[in-house]
Design a protein around this motif. Structure first.
Motif, PDB file in Angstrom:
ATOM      1  N   GLN A  33       0.854  -1.180   0.000  1.00 52.31           N
ATOM      2  CA  GLN A  33       0.000   0.000   0.000  1.00 52.31           C
ATOM      3  C   GLN A  33       0.895   1.237   0.000  1.00 52.31           C
ATOM      4  OE1 GLN A  33      -2.107  -1.119   3.685  1.00 52.31           O
ATOM      5  NE2 GLN A  33      -3.994  -1.118   2.484  1.00 52.31           N
ATOM      6  N   ILE A  34       0.788   2.058  -1.029  1.00 50.75           N
ATOM      7  CA  ILE A  34       1.628   3.248  -1.164  1.00 50.75           C
ATOM      8  C   ILE A  34       0.815   4.480  -0.776  1.00 50.75           C
ATOM      9  CG2 ILE A  34       3.158   4.542  -2.661  1.00 50.75           C
ATOM     10  CD1 ILE A  34       4.026   1.659  -2.315  1.00 50.75           C
ATOM     11  N   GLU A  35       1.361   5.264   0.132  1.00 45.22           N
ATOM     12  CA  GLU A  35       0.664   6.456   0.627  1.00 45.22           C
ATOM     13  C   GLU A  35       0.626   7.542  -0.438  1.00 45.22           C
ATOM     14  OE1 GLU A  35       0.705   9.247   4.663  1.00 45.22           O
ATOM     15  OE2 GLU A  35       2.532   8.207   4.026  1.00 45.22           O
ATOM     16  N   THR A  36      -0.549   8.143  -0.605  1.00 45.51           N
ATOM     17  CA  THR A  36      -0.711   9.193  -1.596  1.00 45.51           C
ATOM     18  C   THR A  36      -0.596  10.570  -0.943  1.00 45.51           C
ATOM     19  OG1 THR A  36      -2.056   9.903  -3.479  1.00 45.51           O
ATOM     20  CG2 THR A  36      -3.226   9.399  -1.433  1.00 45.51           C
ATOM     21  N   PHE A  37      -0.579  11.603  -1.778  1.00 45.20           N
ATOM     22  CA  PHE A  37      -0.328  12.963  -1.284  1.00 45.20           C
ATOM     23  C   PHE A  37      -1.595  13.771  -1.062  1.00 45.20           C
ATOM     24  CE2 PHE A  37       3.518  11.721  -3.574  1.00 45.20           C
ATOM     25  CZ  PHE A  37       4.463  11.900  -2.576  1.00 45.20           C
ATOM     26  N   SER A  38      -2.755  13.200  -1.358  1.00 52.26           N
ATOM     27  CA  SER A  38      -4.007  13.936  -1.173  1.00 52.26           C
ATOM     28  C   SER A  38      -5.102  12.969  -0.766  1.00 52.26           C
ATOM     29  CB  SER A  38      -4.408  14.658  -2.465  1.00 52.26           C
ATOM     30  OG  SER A  38      -5.699  15.220  -2.347  1.00 52.26           O
ATOM     31  N   ASP A  39      -5.928  13.389   0.185  1.00 53.58           N
ATOM     32  CA  ASP A  39      -7.080  12.589   0.585  1.00 53.58           C
ATOM     33  C   ASP A  39      -8.369  13.122  -0.029  1.00 53.58           C
ATOM     34  OD1 ASP A  39      -7.551  14.897   1.989  1.00 53.58           O
ATOM     35  OD2 ASP A  39      -7.504  13.969   3.971  1.00 53.58           O
ATOM     36  N   GLY A  40      -8.209  14.024  -0.981  1.00 47.09           N
ATOM     37  CA  GLY A  40      -9.371  14.626  -1.630  1.00 47.09           C
ATOM     38  C   GLY A  40      -9.772  15.947  -1.031  1.00 47.09           C
ATOM     39  N   ALA A  41      -9.298  16.196   0.199  1.00 47.86           N
ATOM     40  CA  ALA A  41      -9.623  17.459   0.871  1.00 47.86           C
ATOM     41  C   ALA A  41      -8.403  18.339   1.044  1.00 47.86           C
ATOM     42  CB  ALA A  41     -10.253  17.175   2.237  1.00 47.86           C
ATOM     43  N   ALA A  42      -7.229  17.728   1.241  1.00 44.05           N
ATOM     44  CA  ALA A  42      -6.007  18.500   1.496  1.00 44.05           C
ATOM     45  C   ALA A  42      -4.800  17.726   0.996  1.00 44.05           C
ATOM     46  CB  ALA A  42      -5.869  18.781   2.998  1.00 44.05           C
ATOM     47  N   TRP A  43      -3.718  18.481   0.711  1.00 40.38           N
ATOM     48  CA  TRP A  43      -2.455  17.883   0.285  1.00 40.38           C
ATOM     49  C   TRP A  43      -1.594  17.599   1.511  1.00 40.38           C
ATOM     50  CZ3 TRP A  43      -1.382  16.480  -4.683  1.00 40.38           C
ATOM     51  CH2 TRP A  43      -2.214  17.008  -5.683  1.00 40.38           C
ATOM     52  N   ASN A  44      -0.857  16.505   1.450  1.00 42.17           N
ATOM     53  CA  ASN A  44       0.095  16.136   2.496  1.00 42.17           C
ATOM     54  C   ASN A  44       1.421  15.781   1.827  1.00 42.17           C
ATOM     55  OD1 ASN A  44       1.542  15.167   4.671  1.00 42.17           O
ATOM     56  ND2 ASN A  44       0.445  13.212   4.763  1.00 42.17           N
ATOM     57  N   TRP A  45       2.297  16.760   1.704  1.00 46.81           N
ATOM     58  CA  TRP A  45       3.544  16.554   0.971  1.00 46.81           C
ATOM     59  C   TRP A  45       4.610  15.838   1.803  1.00 46.81           C
ATOM     60  CZ3 TRP A  45       2.887  16.502  -3.857  1.00 46.81           C
ATOM     61  CH2 TRP A  45       2.019  17.395  -4.497  1.00 46.81           C
ATOM     62  N   SER A  46       4.309  15.519   3.050  1.00 43.72           N
ATOM     63  CA  SER A  46       5.241  14.723   3.855  1.00 43.72           C
ATOM     64  C   SER A  46       4.977  13.229   3.710  1.00 43.72           C
ATOM     65  CB  SER A  46       5.149  15.122   5.331  1.00 43.72           C
ATOM     66  OG  SER A  46       3.860  14.819   5.852  1.00 43.72           O
ATOM     67  N   ALA A  47       3.995  12.858   2.906  1.00 47.90           N
ATOM     68  CA  ALA A  47       3.631  11.447   2.738  1.00 47.90           C
ATOM     69  C   ALA A  47       4.717  10.678   1.990  1.00 47.90           C
ATOM     70  CB  ALA A  47       2.302  11.340   1.985  1.00 47.90           C
ATOM     71  N   ASP A  48       4.638   9.359   2.064  1.00 47.92           N
ATOM     72  CA  ASP A  48       5.474   8.437   1.278  1.00 47.92           C
ATOM     73  C   ASP A  48       6.964   8.701   1.482  1.00 47.92           C
ATOM     74  OD1 ASP A  48       5.924   6.321  -0.454  1.00 47.92           O
ATOM     75  OD2 ASP A  48       5.858   7.585  -2.246  1.00 47.92           O
ATOM     76  N   ILE A  49       7.366   8.808   2.731  1.00 48.86           N
ATOM     77  CA  ILE A  49       8.723   9.244   3.042  1.00 48.86           C
ATOM     78  C   ILE A  49       9.787   8.250   2.585  1.00 48.86           C
ATOM     79  CG2 ILE A  49       8.536   8.298   5.389  1.00 48.86           C
ATOM     80  CD1 ILE A  49      10.588  11.375   4.192  1.00 48.86           C
ATOM     81  N   HIS A  50       9.513   6.948   2.666  1.00 45.35           N
ATOM     82  CA  HIS A  50      10.550   5.972   2.328  1.00 45.35           C
ATOM     83  C   HIS A  50      10.876   5.954   0.838  1.00 45.35           C
ATOM     84  CE1 HIS A  50       9.596   3.494   6.204  1.00 45.35           C
ATOM     85  NE2 HIS A  50      10.385   4.523   6.437  1.00 45.35           N
ATOM     86  N   GLN A  51       9.835   5.915  -0.004  1.00 49.10           N
ATOM     87  CA  GLN A  51      10.094   5.957  -1.456  1.00 49.10           C
ATOM     88  C   GLN A  51      10.794   7.259  -1.847  1.00 49.10           C
ATOM     89  OE1 GLN A  51       7.882   3.999  -4.946  1.00 49.10           O
ATOM     90  NE2 GLN A  51       6.302   4.993  -3.725  1.00 49.10           N
ATOM     91  N   ARG A  52      10.336   8.369  -1.288  1.00 50.19           N
ATOM     92  CA  ARG A  52      10.952   9.646  -1.638  1.00 50.19           C
ATOM     93  C   ARG A  52      12.403   9.715  -1.177  1.00 50.19           C
ATOM     94  NH1 ARG A  52       9.290  13.868   0.722  1.00 50.19           N
ATOM     95  NH2 ARG A  52       7.818  13.006   2.267  1.00 50.19           N
ATOM     96  N   THR A  53      12.690   9.098  -0.036  1.00 50.75           N
ATOM     97  CA  THR A  53      14.074   9.064   0.439  1.00 50.75           C
ATOM     98  C   THR A  53      14.954   8.290  -0.535  1.00 50.75           C
ATOM     99  OG1 THR A  53      13.400   9.234   2.752  1.00 50.75           O
ATOM    100  CG2 THR A  53      15.581   8.308   2.316  1.00 50.75           C
ATOM    101  N   MET A  54      14.478   7.140  -1.000  1.00 51.76           N
ATOM    102  CA  MET A  54      15.280   6.361  -1.938  1.00 51.76           C
ATOM    103  C   MET A  54      15.416   7.065  -3.283  1.00 51.76           C
ATOM    104  SD  MET A  54      17.300   3.914  -2.546  1.00 51.76           S
ATOM    105  CE  MET A  54      17.242   3.048  -0.975  1.00 51.76           C
ATOM    106  N   LEU A  55      14.405   7.839  -3.676  1.00 51.70           N
ATOM    107  CA  LEU A  55      14.530   8.622  -4.912  1.00 51.70           C
ATOM    108  C   LEU A  55      15.776   9.504  -4.872  1.00 51.70           C
ATOM    109  CD1 LEU A  55      11.129  10.221  -6.048  1.00 51.70           C
ATOM    110  CD2 LEU A  55      12.708   8.896  -7.451  1.00 51.70           C
TER     111      LEU A  55
END
Length: 467
Positions: A89-111
């Motif tokens: 399950q991969i965390e997304t950046f929006s729940d439809g109401a607000a953006w959360n740019w701190s999401a998905d930290i592990h994939q972004r770290t490896m990027l």
């Protein structure tokens, strides 16, 4: 018995190589995504200690980032498949109401670790739209695998969502996605609400609509240079069928055809058909995996792809995975799903061992570098490449049978007498060579004769070749 063969290396019809890569989901969705040693081993070229093993860096230069579909905000109406585990399950950046740019930290770290280790081509792909854009709130798929799960009313918003993340990556993460892929195996009927991973079925009409909206959204976000890849079908046959059915106006918006390598296609008819069907449109083999740890099946698939499909890149799906599916053996804490719903696991993981196919892949990735030209070798089991910058000719041969003596005719490139540097991996469990440097092999007046032991991968590298 020693078999004999001759292979003529011919530069006519050569094509340019973009490189080798891997996807970040699911392994980098765990704490493995924070590890410097894995970034160095996968994306660098130096020797790296991973656990107790000293590994040659693979030098992968292409990274495919999985754009997530899940959120767990209080009161979330997301529906979870009873068969899924947490790392899928991969965390997304929006729940439809607000953006959360701190999401998905592990994939972004490896990027960013991959970029710093040497990767230089990045692609973002979507497996499922965010759950709140789906018909049933479940990012594993619709109730039936034949049904689209992206709500019609969200087609344009889905495209804008992809473009917004690509823009954020460029401006805030220091990652420029050269391409985006809005689908993942969209024609399969396997993506349903009880599937053990995320997925989404898309009819042809839905694909066409999203591609048109996506091109418009990318341009509006100042990302006119970002390419669209599609449709990332599971099989070569599906990819050819999809391309033939798309309208001409949609095809013009697709800059590259991505396809997965899960169709064995030993006679290569499906690969040849896809290559002919898409014409001059570039192709990537964007996902390959199987559960055979010795690497021979992988090597044979690479040879078939490069000779008959002529892709510009080859991408591994899971470099760290359990049950011999990975180059490295991944050990995770979420192997058992929860039938009552609520995926198990805490995103913990470790490397349990090294499969032989890690060393097999090193033969290709370390010696056939980006911008090389892929040459005609005369045989599916030999990949030939020439690097104009380093003046280096590379031959990688997979011998999946008894001992075989092969004479390589190099006279279309050189008639010199020189030495070929040699590396060998035994794919038999009885063999001990793992990307082992062997004595040089002599070239005489452009002819190179090599005896390949049974079940081996051999790299031959010649310097100062300037055709």
């Amino acid at each position: 018995m020693d078999m004999s063969d001759e292979r003529v290396i011919d530069p006519q019809g050569a094509y340019t190589w973009d490189g080798w890569g891997t996807c970040l989901s699911w392994w980098a969705n765990t704490e493995l995504g924070t590890r410097d040693d894995l970034a160095a081993a996968l994306f660098g070229l130096d020797t790296v200690e991973v656990g107790t093993a000293g590994l040659p860096g693979l030098g992968l230069n292409i990274v495919r980032y999985n754009l997530g579909a899940c959120t767990w905000a209080p009161g979330s109406a997301m529906v979870e498949s009873p068969a899924i585990v947490r790392r899928k399950q991969i965390e997304t950046f929006s729940d439809g109401a607000a953006w959360n740019w701190s999401a998905d930290i592990h994939q972004r770290t490896m990027l960013t670790k991959a970029r710093d280790a040497g990767a230089d081509i990045f692609e973002m792909f979507s497996v499922s739209p965010p759950w709140w854009m789906t018909v049933n709130g479940n990012p594993s798929g619709a109730e039936q695998g034949t049904q689209d799960n992206l709500e019609f009313q969200y087609q344009e918003e889905f495209a804008r969502f992809i473009a917004a993340v690509a823009r954020r990556a460029r401006d805030a993460w220091g990652i420029r996605f050269a391409s985006v892929e809005p689908f993942n195996e969209p024609s399969l009927n396997a993506w349903h609400a009880r599937q053990n991973q995320e997925g989404c079925h898309f009819t042809l009409g839905a694909q066409e609509a999203v591609i048109e909206y996506l091109r418009r959204a990318l341009d509006e976000h100042g990302l006119g240079d970002v390419l669209i890849a599609a449709s990332d079908e599971c099989h070569y046959t599906d990819a050819a069928d999809t391309w033939q059915k798309l309208t001409e106006s949609t095809r013009r918006l697709i800059d590259r055809v991505n396809v997965h390598a899960y169709e064995r296609d030993e006679d290569c008819r499906s690969r040849t058909r896809l290559r002919k069907t898409v014409g001059e449109t570039p192709v990537w083999q964007s996902e390959y995996s199987e559960g055979e740890p010795d690497g021979m099946a992988m090597a044979l698939s690479i040879g078939r792809d490069l000779r008959h499909l002529r892709p510009r890149a080859w991408v591994c799906w899971q470099p760290v995975e359990a049950l011999d599916w990975g180059l490295l053996d991944g050990v995770y804490d979420d192997q058992t799903p929860n039938p009552a719903g609520g995926a198990k696991g805490t995103l913990k993981g470790r490397v349990g061992g090294v499969n032989t196919k890690y060393h097999v892949l090193a033969h290709y990735t370390r010696h056939i570098r980006p911008t090389s030209r892929i040459l005609d070798s005369g045989h599916t089991n030999t990949v030939a490449a020439h690097d104009a910058k380093t003046h280096r000719l590379t031959l990688v041969t997979a011998n999946n049978g008894p001992q075989q003596t092969i004479t390589y005719d190099l006279r279309n490139l050189t008639e010199s007498t020189t030495a070929a540097h040699t590396w060998v991996t035994d794919t038999d469990t009885s063999g001990t060579r793992r990307y082992t440097r062997e004595p040089d092999t002599q070239v005489h007046a452009g002819m190179l004769t090599v005896t390949h032991a049974r079940n081996t991968i051999t790299t031959l590298e010649l310097n100062d070749i300037q055709p």
